[in-house]
Write an enzyme that holds these catalytic residues in place. Structure first.
Site, PDB file in Angstrom:
ATOM      1  N   LYS A 291     -40.416  36.778  15.954  1.00 34.30           N
ATOM      2  CA  LYS A 291     -39.432  36.956  14.887  1.00 34.30           C
ATOM      3  C   LYS A 291     -39.243  35.654  14.086  1.00 34.30           C
ATOM      4  O   LYS A 291     -39.786  34.613  14.447  1.00 34.30           O
ATOM      5  CB  LYS A 291     -38.103  37.418  15.484  1.00 34.30           C
TER       6      LYS A 291
HETATM    7  C1  LIG Z   1     -36.884  46.972  13.637  1.00 35.83           C
HETATM    8  C2  LIG Z   1     -36.730  46.476  15.035  1.00 35.83           C
HETATM    9  N1  LIG Z   1     -35.686  46.867  15.755  1.00 35.83           N
HETATM   10  C3  LIG Z   1     -35.494  46.444  17.011  1.00 35.83           C
HETATM   11  C4  LIG Z   1     -36.379  45.583  17.626  1.00 35.83           C
HETATM   12  C5  LIG Z   1     -36.153  45.226  19.065  1.00 35.83           C
HETATM   13  O1  LIG Z   1     -35.994  43.873  19.314  1.00 35.83           O
HETATM   14  P1  LIG Z   1     -36.382  43.278  20.757  1.00 35.83           P
HETATM   15  O2  LIG Z   1     -37.857  43.282  20.859  1.00 35.83           O
HETATM   16  O3  LIG Z   1     -35.794  41.903  20.734  1.00 35.83           O
HETATM   17  O4  LIG Z   1     -35.731  44.153  21.781  1.00 35.83           O
HETATM   18  C6  LIG Z   1     -37.491  45.123  16.900  1.00 35.83           C
HETATM   19  C7  LIG Z   1     -38.465  44.171  17.403  1.00 35.83           C
HETATM   20  O5  LIG Z   1     -39.020  44.018  18.343  1.00 35.83           O
HETATM   21  C8  LIG Z   1     -37.679  45.594  15.586  1.00 35.83           C
HETATM   22  O6  LIG Z   1     -38.749  45.206  14.879  1.00 35.83           O
END
Ligand SMILES: Cc1ncc(COP(=O)(O)O)c(C=O)c1O
Length: 475
Positions: A291
């Site tokens: 990210k």
């Molecule tokens: C649009 C979106 N929502 C939620 C997430 C979830 O984040 P995490 O991987 O930190 O749980 C991500 C990325 O991984 C994402 O791209």
């Protein structure tokens, strides 16, 4: 490299051993000037020949492998990978005249990952400081600082740090009392975590099509999907592009719906002068390693509501009362971030403007080098100041996306296809409605992400590779 892997049948064992020693690939391709590739020899083949008494002056043609594996140029990555076995680690690729023009290696490393973190600021200093303080669990100064500073960056009053972006979405849904029987509107084109969080809350995700131009949830399709059971909307600011928040907030007000912004891919994006994450009831961010800023794993909920913040703090910490130790009125979760993660977050946040500039520079370079190609980069709107997370573009009809991605991969560039629309996956199909998903299906099919990465060393090298891959797309 390839030159140092090619020998003649008349070369001696000793000469080929020298070449293999130089190329560090443990293999040589034996080519004759007329017929091209006629054999392959590994350092193991030579070792075995010597041990069985073959003199070093003997020609390699007597030792080389005649039953070798090879691929034709134009072979797809999947085909090349298919040739790799325990015994075959390197596959020569030959042209129609049977001369070696390239090779595929099982350890072909990606030189340009789609996104890797840059930890070159104060990350190590703060991490070491947190470590030495012994506040390595889920309390500490870095956590307090990170929550306060990130909320401030998002123009929100409160920040609640959590273990990842999916936990942030789930926590937000629970804090807003979204439960079984409730419907939550989500876009068809998103990472599956958006849908999963709703399912984890025992609610029903309702899949909505996206706008053709912004690739974000369509306010019109969204309004058409509202039923008596609809309780919330999760607009996803996809690939750094803000959703049409004016229309979405208007609809939310009209139908009394809660809004949870999924900002996992849009740190710092602005809509009509206001940061994303600050429009809805709660904004959810991810700090996963790929990210814009990262804490390794991590996430944050931001909000302007003191009540929602308090509810999220309670729920993320086992539902344990903040007034009375070990007293629980609700069934909570352990969604806490550690002070070590927050130390990274504080350092990353100090450099977020630089990180965003650098990612945008990469996108701009791609735009220049691919200016003549039949492709469409993300749209810029006067009222939506998107950020570049990964450079994202749609390929025109003359391109074969899978072939292009394979080609880039062979050249060391980790390009990614867009997310698969949720409605296309059997797991989520039941959450689709009768409305058309033509925009999300088309964009999901045509889109690719290119590396956009503060750590990428040479922009010019990757540009050269891209140009080559796009030029050769019809090979
Ligand atoms: C649009 C979106 N929502 C939620 C997430 C979830 O984040 P995490 O991987 O930190 O749980 C991500 C990325 O991984 C994402 O791209």
């Amino acid at each position: 490299m390839l030159e140092s892997m090619i020998c003649r049948p008349s070369n001696t064992l000793l000469e080929v051993m020298h070449e293999i020693n130089n190329n560090c690939r443990s293999v040589a391709f034996i080519e004759c000037p007329v017929n091209g590739l006629v054999g392959v020899v590994t350092d193991g083949d030579i070792r075995r020949a010597i041990l069985s008494g073959t003199p070093l002056t003997q020609q390699i043609s007597t030792v080389m492998n005649l039953n070798y594996v090879f691929a034709k140029s134009g072979a797809t990555l999947t085909e090349l990978v298919g040739y790799i076995t325990n015994d075959v680690k390197i596959v020569p690729i030959v042209n129609p005249e049977n001369f070696v023009v390239n090779f595929y290696s099982s350890d072909q490393s990606v030189s340009y990952p789609v996104s890797t973190p840059n930890l070159s600021g104060k990350e190590l200093t703060y991490l070491t400081d947190a470590f030495l303080s012994t506040w390595i669990s889920s309390q500490g100064e870095y956590l307090d600082q990170f929550e306060e500073r990130f909320a401030n960056y998002c123009e929100c009053a409160h920040g609640v740090a959590v273990s990842n972006g999916t936990a942030a979405l789930h926590l937000a849904l629970m804090a807003l009392d979204i439960k079984e029987g409730d419907e939550v509107l989500i876009p068809n084109l998103t990472f599956a975590a958006t849908a999963n969080a709703v399912i984890h809350a025992n609610a029903t995700p309702v899949i909505v099509d996206i706008e053709k131009e912004s690739w974000c949830i369509s306010p019109e399709a969204l309004e058409a999907a509202i039923t008596k059971r609809t309780k919330a909307i999760i607009p996803v600011h996809l690939y750094g592009q803000p959703c049409d928040m004016a229309k979405i907030m208007h609809i939310a007000k009209k139908y009394n719906l809660r809004v949870i912004e999924d900002c996992a891919e849009a740190h710092g994006a602005i809509y009509e002068g206001q940061k994303v994450g600050s429009f809805g009831d709660i904004g959810c961010f991810s700090f996963y390693g790929n990210k814009v800023i990262t804490t390794g794993e991590g996430g944050m909920c931001v909000t302007n509501s003191k009540e929602l913040s308090a509810r999220m703090i309670l729920l993320k910490n086992h539902g344990m009362s903040t007034k009375k130790k070990y007293w629980h009125d609700v069934v909570g979760y352990n969604y806490r971030m550690t002070n070590l993660q927050a130390a990274l977050g504080v350092a990353q946040l100090e450099r977020i403007d630089k990180i965003l500039q650098s990612r945008r520079r990469y996108e701009n370079d791609y735009r220049k080098v691919l200016a003549d190609e039949d492709i469409q980069f993300q749209k810029d709107y006067p009222e939506r100041k998107r950020i570049t997370w990964l450079a994202s573009l749609l390929l025109g009809s003359g391109h074969n996306r899978e072939k292009l991605i394979d080609k880039l991969r062979l050249l060391g560039v980790d390009a990614r296809p867009f997310f698969i629309p949720l409605s296309e996956m059997p797991l989520y199909k039941k959450y689709a409605q009768s409305q058309s998903y033509s925009n999300s299906i088309e964009i999901g099919r045509l889109g690719i992400n290119l590396p956009t990465n503060e750590s990428l060393k040479s922009s010019s090298e990757i540009q050269k590779i891209l140009k080559q891959a796009f030029n050769e797309r019809n090979d």
